[in-house]
Write a protein that holds these residues in place. Sequence first.
Motif, mmCIF file in Angstrom:
data_model
loop_
_atom_site.group_PDB
_atom_site.id
_atom_site.type_symbol
_atom_site.label_atom_id
_atom_site.label_comp_id
_atom_site.label_asym_id
_atom_site.label_seq_id
_atom_site.Cartn_x
_atom_site.Cartn_y
_atom_site.Cartn_z
ATOM 1 N N LEU A 12 0.827 -1.210 0.000
ATOM 2 C CA LEU A 12 0.000 0.000 0.000
ATOM 3 C C LEU A 12 0.859 1.257 0.000
ATOM 4 O O LEU A 12 0.483 2.276 -0.580
ATOM 5 C CB LEU A 12 -0.956 -0.005 1.188
ATOM 6 N N LEU A 13 2.027 1.190 0.621
ATOM 7 C CA LEU A 13 2.935 2.328 0.571
ATOM 8 C C LEU A 13 3.444 2.542 -0.852
ATOM 9 O O LEU A 13 3.575 3.677 -1.307
ATOM 10 C CB LEU A 13 4.099 2.112 1.538
ATOM 11 N N ILE A 14 3.696 1.468 -1.567
ATOM 12 C CA ILE A 14 4.114 1.579 -2.974
ATOM 13 C C ILE A 14 2.986 2.193 -3.810
ATOM 14 O O ILE A 14 3.233 3.006 -4.700
ATOM 15 C CB ILE A 14 4.551 0.208 -3.510
ATOM 16 N N VAL A 15 1.749 1.838 -3.505
ATOM 17 C CA VAL A 15 0.603 2.446 -4.197
ATOM 18 C C VAL A 15 0.559 3.939 -3.911
ATOM 19 O O VAL A 15 0.295 4.757 -4.800
ATOM 20 C CB VAL A 15 -0.711 1.743 -3.780
ATOM 21 N N ALA A 16 0.822 4.332 -2.660
ATOM 22 C CA ALA A 16 0.838 5.754 -2.307
ATOM 23 C C ALA A 16 1.944 6.486 -3.062
ATOM 24 O O ALA A 16 1.741 7.619 -3.517
ATOM 25 C CB ALA A 16 1.012 5.914 -0.802
ATOM 26 N N ILE A 72 -2.319 5.462 1.597
ATOM 27 C CA ILE A 72 -2.047 5.900 2.969
ATOM 28 C C ILE A 72 -3.095 5.397 3.947
ATOM 29 O O ILE A 72 -3.010 5.690 5.139
ATOM 30 C CB ILE A 72 -1.905 7.436 3.074
ATOM 31 N N SER A 73 -4.063 4.644 3.481
ATOM 32 C CA SER A 73 -5.104 4.135 4.374
ATOM 33 C C SER A 73 -4.625 2.970 5.231
ATOM 34 O O SER A 73 -5.309 2.569 6.157
ATOM 35 C CB SER A 73 -6.329 3.703 3.571
ATOM 36 N N SER A 74 -3.450 2.442 4.943
ATOM 37 C CA SER A 74 -2.924 1.307 5.682
ATOM 38 C C SER A 74 -2.471 1.737 7.079
ATOM 39 O O SER A 74 -1.867 2.798 7.242
ATOM 40 C CB SER A 74 -1.730 0.711 4.938
#
Length: 119
Positions: A12-16, A72-74
């Motif tokens: 999820l950080l990579i998606v951000a 950033i929702s993680s």
Amino acid sequence: MNSNELLSGISLLIVAYGGIFVLTGLLPFVATFLFDGVVQLLRHNGLRYFLLALGITVVVAAFGLLLYQYGISSPAVTSVSLASLTILGGWFLTFSVPLAVIAFLFRTGKLLLRNRRAA
């Protein structure tokens, strides 16, 4: 925290980071086509190009914001990670905005030179 939660947080950080790239690296280049639309309006060529550029700009901005918000929702994303996203976004903006403006100026200059040769 087990390995699945850690992997999910990292992905999820990579998606951000992808969302930051779209918003600060790609969006300025797409937004300069709005200037091309304004030039077409000033040349009395209609609203079509401007509205098309506006629509594409809104879609790219919404996609980048969606990626960023989802990333950033993680709960694994920390304040240090958010700070690094902000710093990266600032660096992308530092270089992408001037390059996008230069690209617009080259496109406009090429258009003007082509029209002068044809006349």
